[in-house]
Write a protein that holds these residues in place. Structure first.
Motif, PDB file in Angstrom:
ATOM      1  N   ALA A 391      58.723  69.028  31.288  1.00  0.00           N
ATOM      2  CA  ALA A 391      57.317  68.670  31.054  1.00  0.00           C
ATOM      3  C   ALA A 391      56.504  68.573  32.332  1.00  0.00           C
ATOM      4  N   ALA A 392      57.172  68.362  33.477  1.00  0.00           N
ATOM      5  CA  ALA A 392      56.447  68.245  34.749  1.00  0.00           C
ATOM      6  C   ALA A 392      55.805  69.557  35.175  1.00  0.00           C
ATOM      7  N   VAL A 393      56.111  70.654  34.479  1.00  0.00           N
ATOM      8  CA  VAL A 393      55.560  71.960  34.832  1.00  0.00           C
ATOM      9  C   VAL A 393      54.037  71.988  34.713  1.00  0.00           C
ATOM     10  N   VAL A 394      53.458  71.029  33.982  1.00  0.00           N
ATOM     11  CA  VAL A 394      51.998  71.007  33.805  1.00  0.00           C
ATOM     12  C   VAL A 394      51.259  70.823  35.125  1.00  0.00           C
ATOM     13  N   SER A 395      51.963  70.330  36.161  1.00  0.00           N
ATOM     14  CA  SER A 395      51.297  70.096  37.452  1.00  0.00           C
ATOM     15  C   SER A 395      50.766  71.386  38.063  1.00  0.00           C
ATOM     16  N   LYS A 396      51.238  72.515  37.586  1.00  0.00           N
ATOM     17  CA  LYS A 396      50.763  73.798  38.107  1.00  0.00           C
ATOM     18  C   LYS A 396      49.250  73.924  37.962  1.00  0.00           C
ATOM     19  N   SER A 397      48.701  73.434  36.848  1.00  0.00           N
ATOM     20  CA  SER A 397      47.258  73.556  36.636  1.00  0.00           C
ATOM     21  C   SER A 397      46.578  72.254  36.240  1.00  0.00           C
ATOM     22  N   TYR A 398      47.343  71.264  35.680  1.00  0.00           N
ATOM     23  CA  TYR A 398      46.716  70.069  35.115  1.00  0.00           C
ATOM     24  C   TYR A 398      47.669  68.888  35.295  1.00  0.00           C
ATOM     25  N   PRO A 399      47.772  68.349  36.521  1.00  0.00           N
ATOM     26  CA  PRO A 399      48.735  67.282  36.797  1.00  0.00           C
ATOM     27  C   PRO A 399      48.531  66.017  35.968  1.00  0.00           C
ATOM     28  N   ASP A 400      47.312  65.764  35.507  1.00  0.00           N
ATOM     29  CA  ASP A 400      47.008  64.533  34.772  1.00  0.00           C
ATOM     30  C   ASP A 400      47.172  64.682  33.259  1.00  0.00           C
ATOM     31  N   PHE A 401      47.732  65.793  32.812  1.00  0.00           N
ATOM     32  CA  PHE A 401      47.738  66.100  31.377  1.00  0.00           C
ATOM     33  C   PHE A 401      48.410  65.010  30.537  1.00  0.00           C
ATOM     34  N   TRP A 402      49.617  64.605  30.916  1.00  0.00           N
ATOM     35  CA  TRP A 402      50.331  63.625  30.085  1.00  0.00           C
ATOM     36  C   TRP A 402      49.622  62.265  30.119  1.00  0.00           C
ATOM     37  N   ASP A 403      49.056  61.903  31.258  1.00  0.00           N
ATOM     38  CA  ASP A 403      48.299  60.651  31.330  1.00  0.00           C
ATOM     39  C   ASP A 403      47.083  60.699  30.411  1.00  0.00           C
ATOM     40  N   ASP A 404      46.437  61.865  30.348  1.00  0.00           N
ATOM     41  CA  ASP A 404      45.268  61.991  29.481  1.00  0.00           C
ATOM     42  C   ASP A 404      45.652  61.935  28.002  1.00  0.00           C
ATOM     43  N   LEU A 405      46.827  62.471  27.649  1.00  0.00           N
ATOM     44  CA  LEU A 405      47.274  62.333  26.259  1.00  0.00           C
ATOM     45  C   LEU A 405      47.567  60.871  25.926  1.00  0.00           C
ATOM     46  N   LYS A 406      48.107  60.138  26.892  1.00  0.00           N
ATOM     47  CA  LYS A 406      48.343  58.703  26.662  1.00  0.00           C
ATOM     48  C   LYS A 406      47.028  57.964  26.434  1.00  0.00           C
ATOM     49  N   ARG A 407      45.961  58.409  27.089  1.00  0.00           N
ATOM     50  CA  ARG A 407      44.650  57.788  26.870  1.00  0.00           C
ATOM     51  C   ARG A 407      44.180  57.980  25.431  1.00  0.00           C
ATOM     52  N   LEU A 408      44.682  59.032  24.789  1.00  0.00           N
ATOM     53  CA  LEU A 408      44.375  59.273  23.375  1.00  0.00           C
ATOM     54  C   LEU A 408      45.405  58.618  22.455  1.00  0.00           C
ATOM     55  N   ASN A 409      46.299  57.807  23.066  1.00  0.00           N
ATOM     56  CA  ASN A 409      47.331  57.043  22.336  1.00  0.00           C
ATOM     57  C   ASN A 409      48.454  57.897  21.758  1.00  0.00           C
ATOM     58  N   PHE A 410      48.657  59.103  22.327  1.00  0.00           N
ATOM     59  CA  PHE A 410      49.880  59.826  21.991  1.00  0.00           C
ATOM     60  C   PHE A 410      51.069  58.976  22.446  1.00  0.00           C
ATOM     61  N   GLN A 411      52.133  58.984  21.652  1.00  0.00           N
ATOM     62  CA  GLN A 411      53.345  58.231  21.977  1.00  0.00           C
ATOM     63  C   GLN A 411      54.290  59.156  22.744  1.00  0.00           C
ATOM     64  N   ILE A 412      54.475  58.869  24.023  1.00  0.00           N
ATOM     65  CA  ILE A 412      55.244  59.749  24.900  1.00  0.00           C
ATOM     66  C   ILE A 412      56.342  58.943  25.574  1.00  0.00           C
ATOM     67  N   ARG A 413      57.572  59.404  25.440  1.00  0.00           N
ATOM     68  CA  ARG A 413      58.668  58.721  26.115  1.00  0.00           C
ATOM     69  C   ARG A 413      59.588  59.732  26.793  1.00  0.00           C
ATOM     70  N   HIS A 414      60.135  59.330  27.929  1.00  0.00           N
ATOM     71  CA  HIS A 414      61.083  60.150  28.655  1.00  0.00           C
ATOM     72  C   HIS A 414      62.429  60.143  27.947  1.00  0.00           C
ATOM     73  N   VAL A 415      63.078  61.300  27.946  1.00  0.00           N
ATOM     74  CA  VAL A 415      64.381  61.433  27.311  1.00  0.00           C
ATOM     75  C   VAL A 415      65.433  61.589  28.411  1.00  0.00           C
ATOM     76  N   ALA A 416      66.457  60.768  28.372  1.00  0.00           N
ATOM     77  CA  ALA A 416      67.508  60.819  29.386  1.00  0.00           C
ATOM     78  C   ALA A 416      68.222  62.163  29.358  1.00  0.00           C
ATOM     79  N   GLY A 417      68.584  62.629  30.563  1.00  0.00           N
ATOM     80  CA  GLY A 417      69.337  63.877  30.676  1.00  0.00           C
ATOM     81  C   GLY A 417      68.482  65.096  30.593  1.00  0.00           C
TER      82      GLY A 417
END
Length: 417
Positions: A391-417
């Motif tokens: 998921a970190a690949v978004v930094s190529k064009s939009y580094p703040d993408f996941w933070d902006d989805l969290k602002r819309l209350n998307f539920q995002i969690r890191h998965v181990a491994g």
């Protein structure tokens, strides 16, 4: 990094997102600023591709590694070739070394450039010895990526006689060529574009001014997608955008009416409102939406995922440049949408998605080192839980993408491994 995505616990109703400057405009202006240091740039993109471009422009000898940044590869090839005394090896990731650059190298060699292939003919890495280019006339096939054309146009003002460029055949991505010429005009460089001939005049100086980069329309596409998946009445505000945008992806404002999303501009703010559901009956669901995206191929993934999530079919053409992006985007779309239950066929230049009713849950979406794969599939979390790999690949064009989805209350969690 793998993320698990679920939609917001409550429907998105009204939210405001500030999006960084356009990657396309930023990279063009950075090259022009390297030629004309008096130029000032505001609201520059924070994307990885732009950071790589900025760093590369400062090098005069040695190796320049642009990683996955295709725009930087094309623009820096032309820039280094025209900078007297520069001697560099321009390289990138393993995928970048599979992406063709022969058309641009051939054009620069026609103008007198000294460029050699370090490994495979027609592909990076390139050995470039910069020099003054005395010739001023060159021709290119018109159906290539506009970045090849823009690369030549951007260095043209610094050439002794400027440049006259003839495009052979039907031109692809005209809006991005016009963007380049408009930015040249904004800083006082004269040019003309008549039929298939482009002329850029030489310039020793430019207007001493500050240019503000408009926010990125490709990044806006993911919020159009979210609006399309949301309930009627959803209102998203995006800054800062103009109705007179130079960016090709501005066509989103027109295309997304097919998904019930209306666009309004007010004081540099783009208002997205979901006003209607695109599927009102079985007849609507079975209607095949048709899009021709030769001028805006970067939004094809977003639109295809939107159609799938809404149960609609689509036929998208004009996609021949997607085969040589960060990945073969057409094959990648086919593979990942098929995992979710889609019936999809692709060729070298189009895709066709059949209407369907079911979406599999908790599917893991591979992203193929491609930022747009990650971001195009993310809004689908409004319809079903999904995993996004790398998921970190978004930094190529939009580094703040996941933070902006969290602002819309998307539920995002890191998965181990």
């Amino acid at each position: 990094m793998t993320l698990h995505l679920s939609g917001p616990p409550a429907p998105v109703k009204h939210s405001r997102i500030s999006i960084t400057g356009s990657k396309s405009e930023s990279n063009r202006l950075l090259l022009l600023q390297a030629l004309y240091p008096q130029l000032k740039i505001e609201n520059i993109s924070n994307a990885d591709d732009v950071k790589v471009m900025r760093k590369g422009l400062k090098v005069r000898t040695g190796t320049v590694d642009i990683h996955h940044a295709g725009t930087a590869m094309r623009f820096l090839t032309a820039y280094f070739a025209t900078r007297e005394g520069v001697e560099v090896t321009l390289t990138g990731s393993s995928r970048m070394q599979e992406r063709p650059i022969k058309v641009l190298v051939d054009a620069l060699r026609q103008l007198g450039a000294d460029i050699e292939y370090e490994k495979n003919k027609g592909y990076p890495p390139l050995r470039i010895r910069g020099k003054k280019l005395e010739k001023s006339n060159v021709s290119l096939p018109a159906n290539i990526s506009s970045q090849y054309i823009s690369a030549l146009l951007l260095v043209a003002p610094g050439m002794k006689e400027g440049l006259e460029l003839e495009l052979i055949g039907e031109i692809t991505s005209v809006p991005y060529i016009k963007m380049t010429l408009s930015l040249l005009k904004e800083i006082g460089i004269r040019s003309s574009f008549s039929r298939n001939k482009i002329r850029v005049e030489p310039a020793d100086t430019v207007l001493p001014k500050s240019v503000r980069v408009e926010s990125d329309w490709s990044s806006a596409s993911y919020f159009y997608s979210i609006a399309a998946f949301s309930e009627i009445g959803t209102h998203l505000e995006l800054t800062s955008y103009s109705a007179e945008s130079l960016q090709g992806d501005r066509v989103l404002a027109d295309l997304y009416r097919s998904f019930g999303v209306e666009s309004q501009f007010e004081d540099q703010t783009l208002h997205l409102r979901k006003l209607a559901n695109p599927v009102k009956s079985e007849k609507d669901k079975n209607t095949l939406l048709k899009f021709h995206l030769a001028d805006a191929p970067d939004i094809a993934q977003t639109i295809a995922v939107n159609c799938f999530g809404l149960g609609m079919g689509c036929h998208i053409t004009g996609l021949h440049t997607l085969k040589i992006k960060e990945t073969d985007r057409l094959e990648a779309l086919k593979t990942e949408l098929s995992k979710l239950g889609a019936r999809i066929e692709v060729s070298d230049h189009h895709l066709e998605l059949a209407p369907g009713d079911s979406i599999k849950s908790d599917v893991s979406i591979a992203t193929y080192n491609d930022h747009r794969m990650a971001m195009a599939f993310a809004p689908l979390a409004l319809k079903t839980d999904i995993f996004i790999e790398d998921a970190a690949v978004v930094s190529k064009s939009y580094p703040d993408f996941w933070d902006d989805l969290k602002r819309l209350n998307f539920q995002i969690r890191h998965v181990a491994g």
